[in-house]
Write an enzyme that holds these catalytic residues in place. Sequence first.
Site, PDB file in Angstrom:
ATOM      1  N   LYS A   1       0.818  -1.194   0.000  1.00 28.46           N
ATOM      2  CA  LYS A   1       0.000   0.000   0.000  1.00 28.46           C
ATOM      3  C   LYS A   1       0.865   1.263   0.000  1.00 28.46           C
ATOM      4  CE  LYS A   1      -2.916  -2.215   3.444  1.00 28.46           C
ATOM      5  NZ  LYS A   1      -3.388  -2.077   4.821  1.00 28.46           N
ATOM      6  N   GLY A   2       2.112   1.118   0.397  1.00 32.38           N
ATOM      7  CA  GLY A   2       2.967   2.280   0.702  1.00 32.38           C
ATOM      8  C   GLY A   2       3.065   3.343  -0.379  1.00 32.38           C
TER       9      GLY A   2
ATOM     10  N   GLU B   1       7.697   2.490  -6.477  1.00 31.50           N
ATOM     11  CA  GLU B   1       7.828   1.967  -5.120  1.00 31.50           C
ATOM     12  C   GLU B   1       7.911   3.122  -4.113  1.00 31.50           C
ATOM     13  OE1 GLU B   1       7.160  -0.003  -3.012  1.00 31.50           O
ATOM     14  OE2 GLU B   1       8.484  -1.725  -2.895  1.00 31.50           O
TER      15      GLU B   1
ATOM     16  N   ASP C   1      14.363  -0.718   1.031  1.00 27.24           N
ATOM     17  CA  ASP C   1      15.076  -0.888   2.294  1.00 27.24           C
ATOM     18  C   ASP C   1      16.059  -2.050   2.097  1.00 27.24           C
ATOM     19  OD1 ASP C   1      15.564  -0.540   5.051  1.00 27.24           O
ATOM     20  OD2 ASP C   1      14.033  -1.997   5.588  1.00 27.24           O
TER      21      ASP C   1
ATOM     22  N   LYS D   1      16.969   3.630   1.015  1.00 21.20           N
ATOM     23  CA  LYS D   1      17.822   3.508   2.208  1.00 21.20           C
ATOM     24  C   LYS D   1      18.952   2.539   1.861  1.00 21.20           C
ATOM     25  CE  LYS D   1      14.625   2.418   5.497  1.00 21.20           C
ATOM     26  NZ  LYS D   1      14.000   2.226   6.837  1.00 21.20           N
TER      27      LYS D   1
ATOM     28  N   PHE E   1      13.738   4.809  10.426  1.00 24.08           N
ATOM     29  CA  PHE E   1      12.425   4.279  10.095  1.00 24.08           C
ATOM     30  C   PHE E   1      11.524   5.480   9.845  1.00 24.08           C
ATOM     31  CE2 PHE E   1       8.309   2.375  10.284  1.00 24.08           C
ATOM     32  CZ  PHE E   1       8.526   1.223   9.543  1.00 24.08           C
ATOM     33  N   VAL E   2      10.988   5.570   8.635  1.00 27.57           N
ATOM     34  CA  VAL E   2      10.215   6.749   8.261  1.00 27.57           C
ATOM     35  C   VAL E   2       8.726   6.443   8.106  1.00 27.57           C
ATOM     36  CG1 VAL E   2      12.131   8.027   7.227  1.00 27.57           C
ATOM     37  CG2 VAL E   2      10.839   6.422   5.819  1.00 27.57           C
TER      38      VAL E   2
ATOM     39  N   ARG F   1       0.106   6.797   7.571  1.00 29.19           N
ATOM     40  CA  ARG F   1       0.136   6.933   6.109  1.00 29.19           C
ATOM     41  C   ARG F   1      -0.419   8.284   5.680  1.00 29.19           C
ATOM     42  NH1 ARG F   1       1.236   1.790   4.022  1.00 29.19           N
ATOM     43  NH2 ARG F   1       0.348   0.036   5.158  1.00 29.19           N
TER      44      ARG F   1
HETATM   45  P1  IMP Z   1      12.338  -4.234   1.816  1.00 33.83           P
HETATM   46  O1  IMP Z   1      11.830  -5.509   1.239  1.00 33.83           O
HETATM   47  O2  IMP Z   1      13.166  -4.463   3.033  1.00 33.83           O
HETATM   48  O3  IMP Z   1      13.079  -3.362   0.815  1.00 33.83           O
HETATM   49  O4  IMP Z   1      11.099  -3.401   2.370  1.00 33.83           O
HETATM   50  C1  IMP Z   1       9.949  -3.308   1.678  1.00 33.83           C
HETATM   51  C2  IMP Z   1       8.823  -2.570   2.301  1.00 33.83           C
HETATM   52  O5  IMP Z   1       8.992  -2.381   3.705  1.00 33.83           O
HETATM   53  C3  IMP Z   1       8.684  -1.178   1.754  1.00 33.83           C
HETATM   54  O6  IMP Z   1       8.057  -1.173   0.511  1.00 33.83           O
HETATM   55  C4  IMP Z   1       7.872  -0.532   2.836  1.00 33.83           C
HETATM   56  O7  IMP Z   1       6.502  -0.828   2.675  1.00 33.83           O
HETATM   57  C5  IMP Z   1       8.428  -1.172   4.095  1.00 33.83           C
HETATM   58  N1  IMP Z   1       9.450  -0.293   4.699  1.00 33.83           N
HETATM   59  C6  IMP Z   1      10.785  -0.375   4.614  1.00 33.83           C
HETATM   60  N2  IMP Z   1      11.388   0.620   5.276  1.00 33.83           N
HETATM   61  C7  IMP Z   1      10.390   1.346   5.806  1.00 33.83           C
HETATM   62  C8  IMP Z   1      10.347   2.553   6.598  1.00 33.83           C
HETATM   63  O8  IMP Z   1      11.369   3.175   6.972  1.00 33.83           O
HETATM   64  N3  IMP Z   1       9.108   3.008   6.930  1.00 33.83           N
HETATM   65  C9  IMP Z   1       7.952   2.382   6.558  1.00 33.83           C
HETATM   66  N4  IMP Z   1       7.942   1.281   5.805  1.00 33.83           N
HETATM   67  C10 IMP Z   1       9.149   0.768   5.441  1.00 33.83           C
HETATM   68 MG    MG Z   2       5.940  -0.836  -0.010  1.00 37.00          MG
END
Ligand code: IMP
Ligand code: MG
Length: 186
Positions: A50-51, A106, A110, A138, A159-160, A172
């Site tokens: 959803k982000g 996206e 992270d 990040k 963490f944002v 959100r």
């Molecule tokens: P990844 O698979 O570790 O790259 O993370 C994927 C998902 O985790 C992102 O699309 C976000 O929905 C969530 N996410 C990662 N870092 C953050 C953050 O700092 N704040 C909020 N959601 C995060």
């Molecule tokens: Mg996401």
Amino acid sequence: MVITDKEEFERGIRRVIITEDEIRKKTAEYGKLLSREYNGKPLLLVSILKGAYIFLSDLTKEISIPCEVGFMAAKSYFESTESSGDVQIIYDLTQDISNYHVLIVEDIIDTGRTLKAVADILKGRNPLSLKILTLLDKPDRRIADISADYTLFTIPDYFVIGYGLDYGEYYRNLPYIAEYDESLLG
Ligand code: IMP
Ligand code: MG
């Protein structure tokens, strides 16, 4: 986690790191860039729910060429700030992508595990091209071998929250991007 109290909600917001105005300016810049780069090509923006929902909405308003949108949902975070490692596709595209130039939109990269999984699935469906655009990156936390073709903002390992990004499904709706107060993390 359920929050109904406004003061409790506000305690989670440590400080604003990217303002509404900064987001608006960058989004307009990238909307123009995409409108030039994809001009004359069948463009499909694929957003990962959803982000990215607020960002996709604002970005598409800055794109002046024909484009379509599609949605996917993947889950890796649940209610904690640590990625669980296994990525689950919980909602898939409804269209055949083989006749499109696909741009994944996206919210944040992270560890990169979610995006890597989604990008590999889409690549297997043979789009005309596949690129990645992310609002936030990040890089310090990267585990998967993946990088964005377009990044609006690179941030340190905070963490944002806000502008579509959540902590435990809250925040959100903030119009800016803020650092979450990690001292509240349980
Ligand atoms: P990844 O698979 O570790 O790259 O993370 C994927 C998902 O985790 C992102 O699309 C976000 O929905 C969530 N996410 C990662 N870092 C953050 C953050 O700092 N704040 C909020 N959601 C995060
Ligand atoms: Mg996401």
